[in-house]
Design an enzyme around this catalytic site. Structure first.
Site, PDB file in Angstrom:
ATOM      1  N   ILE A  99     -37.880  60.455  12.354  1.00  0.00           N
ATOM      2  CA  ILE A  99     -37.926  59.859  13.900  1.00  0.00           C
ATOM      3  C   ILE A  99     -37.671  58.529  13.536  1.00  0.00           C
ATOM      4  CG2 ILE A  99     -39.325  59.923  15.763  1.00  0.00           C
ATOM      5  CD1 ILE A  99     -40.823  62.266  14.462  1.00  0.00           C
ATOM      6  N   CYS A 123     -35.531  66.362  26.057  1.00  0.00           N
ATOM      7  CA  CYS A 123     -34.577  66.571  24.834  1.00  0.00           C
ATOM      8  C   CYS A 123     -34.051  67.925  25.014  1.00  0.00           C
ATOM      9  CB  CYS A 123     -35.298  66.409  23.459  1.00  0.00           C
ATOM     10  SG  CYS A 123     -36.983  67.457  23.313  1.00  0.00           S
TER      11      CYS A 123
END
Length: 190
Positions: A99, A123
């Protein structure tokens, strides 16, 4: 801004509307939920969700996937004056989860700017990438980690990732502490 939505009770034995009436169907996207005043989260919206999204009066969407936004969604955004902010975070599977902290930091800056509200974060499924961004927002709101993790796990369920929780735990909010927190950040939840 809060809009009241009236819901009609429908008798499923006769699903057709009476003469001259029309039923509006408001179907929220997968994993939809309010986060804070003017901030919402969800999985990827499709055309079946557009009438519901219109009720939110969105100004902006934060899209956390690298894939191009579908043309139907782009047209919906254009016709409703909604600005798209895309932060292409890859959807990795454990143990190879990465990430990018700077990308999350930039997304948080957009999220914290009330000129972008009402705003939807999404998302694909509204679990991992969205959960990490919301979790970092919760750190700014001074939520304790156990509450941040509880919220994350409510959406990720059996797919919860230790690596996502570690990312939220270690995320450095110090560079964002001077950001204006003018919506409902004054309450501490623990």
């Amino acid at each position: 801004m809060c809009k009241k939505i009236e819901v009609a009770v429908v008798d499923h034995r006769d699903p057709s509307p009476a003469a001259g009436e029309e039923f509006l169907h408001f179907t929220p996207p997968l994993n939809f939920a309010p986060v804070d005043n003017g901030i919402f989260r969800s999985g990827f919206p499709d055309s079946a969700n557009f009438s519901f999204l219109q009720t939110l009066g969105l100004r902006s969407i934060i899209y956390l996937c690298p894939e191009p936004y579908p043309e139907a969604n782009v047209e919906f955004l254009k016709s409703n004056g909604i600005k798209l902010f895309q932060f292409g975070i890859e959807g990795y599977k454990e143990p190879f989860v990465y990430i990018p902290e700077e990308t999350v930091r930039e997304a948080l800056k957009v999220l914290l700017d009330v000129r972008n509200h009402p705003i939807l974060i999404h998302c694909k499924r509204g679990k991992h990438r969205t959960g990490c961004l919301v979790g970092c927002l919760r750190k700014l709101q001074r939520w304790c980690l156990s509450s941040i993790f509880d919220e994350y796990q409510r959406f990720a369920a059996a797919k919860a990732r230790v690596s996502d929780q570690r990312f939220m735990e270690l995320f450095d909010i110090s560079s964002l502490k001077n950001a204006p927190l003018t919506f409902s950040f004054s309450k501490r939840i623990c």
